[in-house]
Design an enzyme around this catalytic site. Structure first.
Site, PDB file in Angstrom:
ATOM      1  N   TYR A 183      -8.082  -4.591   1.926  1.00 61.46           N
ATOM      2  CA  TYR A 183      -8.796  -5.853   2.128  1.00 61.46           C
ATOM      3  C   TYR A 183      -9.651  -6.280   0.941  1.00 61.46           C
ATOM      4  O   TYR A 183     -10.842  -6.542   1.078  1.00 61.46           O
ATOM      5  CB  TYR A 183      -9.654  -5.764   3.397  1.00 61.46           C
ATOM      6  CG  TYR A 183      -8.869  -5.339   4.608  1.00 61.46           C
ATOM      7  CD1 TYR A 183      -7.968  -6.209   5.208  1.00 61.46           C
ATOM      8  CD2 TYR A 183      -9.001  -4.050   5.123  1.00 61.46           C
ATOM      9  CE1 TYR A 183      -7.217  -5.814   6.307  1.00 61.46           C
ATOM     10  CE2 TYR A 183      -8.261  -3.636   6.224  1.00 61.46           C
ATOM     11  CZ  TYR A 183      -7.374  -4.522   6.815  1.00 61.46           C
ATOM     12  OH  TYR A 183      -6.630  -4.122   7.899  1.00 61.46           O
ATOM     13  N   HIS A 184      -9.043  -6.386  -0.240  1.00 61.48           N
ATOM     14  CA  HIS A 184      -9.738  -6.922  -1.402  1.00 61.48           C
ATOM     15  C   HIS A 184      -8.895  -8.035  -2.038  1.00 61.48           C
ATOM     16  O   HIS A 184      -8.590  -7.982  -3.230  1.00 61.48           O
ATOM     17  CB  HIS A 184     -10.006  -5.818  -2.426  1.00 61.48           C
ATOM     18  CG  HIS A 184     -10.947  -4.762  -1.952  1.00 61.48           C
ATOM     19  ND1 HIS A 184     -12.284  -5.001  -1.751  1.00 61.48           N
ATOM     20  CD2 HIS A 184     -10.749  -3.462  -1.627  1.00 61.48           C
ATOM     21  CE1 HIS A 184     -12.876  -3.898  -1.327  1.00 61.48           C
ATOM     22  NE2 HIS A 184     -11.965  -2.947  -1.241  1.00 61.48           N
TER      23      HIS A 184
END
Length: 255
Positions: A183-184
């Site tokens: 989740y970046h």
């Protein structure tokens, strides 16, 4: 288990130590895989001091425990001792895209991550897994990490025997089945293409973007701190444009 949880919570409240004081990601390594640019680290290995239970692995890690473990009920029981070592390529060459699937403005856009679209990323992933396995094999202290345990269906498919060195084909298959996002996401509104150097959306008056999406390229580490910096820089630029002193809102003016 409830008593142990209460003991650990009390330890944190009273002394600021113990599991309650941990982010759970207690060790992180940044290194080069050896297959990319040698002057840049393209791999991150994270050690989580707990591997969680079946519910955690299914819902948070998005792991199909029934396929991953030979005996899920035993391997990830709430009282089982385990940890997580996560191998992460952090400079992917693959590029995702966001596209409109419909002329309907209310319809959700299609987000296509395109993981492993560039074959180089799989080479880095395999090297990162091997480095992680090497760390596990040379774990410090008296308590050692157990042997590598391959998902049974992949072990059978590739003829893997416990204790043997896994082939590149096996590790590639492993990555394709069990890779997950951390989740970046970045770069969908990159500076120079969607926004200008002051984060103003090109061709749209009165609109700026101030988050990780404005990064021209993905960075080789976590995006939290740089995103905070982007937000603070945006606040400074907006304040300057309107003749506002940030000290009026956020504290004493620095000289």
């Amino acid at each position: 288990m409830k008593q142990e949880a209460e003991r650990r919570l009390a330890e944190w409240q009273e002394a600021g130590r113990g599991l309650g004081a941990s982010s759970l990601a207690d060790a992180v390594i940044f290194c080069s895989s050896g297959v990319g640019d040698l002057h840049r680290h393209d791999t991150e290995i994270i050690c989580f001091v707990t591997g969680g239970n079946d519910d955690f692995l299914r819902t948070i890690i998005n792991l199909d425990t029934a396929r991953f473990f030979d005996d899920p009920a035993k391997r990830v029981a709430s009282d089982a001792e385990n940890l997580l070592l996560l191998a992460n390529p952090v400079l992917p060459r693959s590029r995702g895209e966001i596209v409109l699937d419909s002329a309907d403005p209310g319809a959700q856009p299609a987000i296509r991550m395109n993981y492993y679209d560039d074959p180089h990323d799989m080479k880095v992933m395999v090297a990162a897994i091997r480095r992680t396995m090497d760390i596990a094999a040379h774990w410090p202290g008296n308590r050692k990490v157990g042997p590598v345990m391959m998902p049974p269906f992949l072990a059978e498919k590739h003829g893997y025997q416990p204790g043997a060195a896994p082939s590149d084909a096996l590790l590639e298959d492993f990555a394709l089945h069990f890779s997950l996002t951390v989740y970046h996401p970045t770069c969908t509104c990159r500076i120079g293409d969607v926004v200008d150097s002051h984060l103003r959306v090109l061709g749209v008056a009165g609109l700026r973007v101030a988050d990780a999406s404005v990064m021209p390229n993905i960075i080789s580490g976590n995006t939290n701190a740089p995103t905070i910096m982007i937000g603070e820089k945006a606040a400074e630029m907006i304040a300057a444009d309107h003749g506002v002193k940030l000290a009026e809102f956020v504290g004493k003016e620095r000289r």
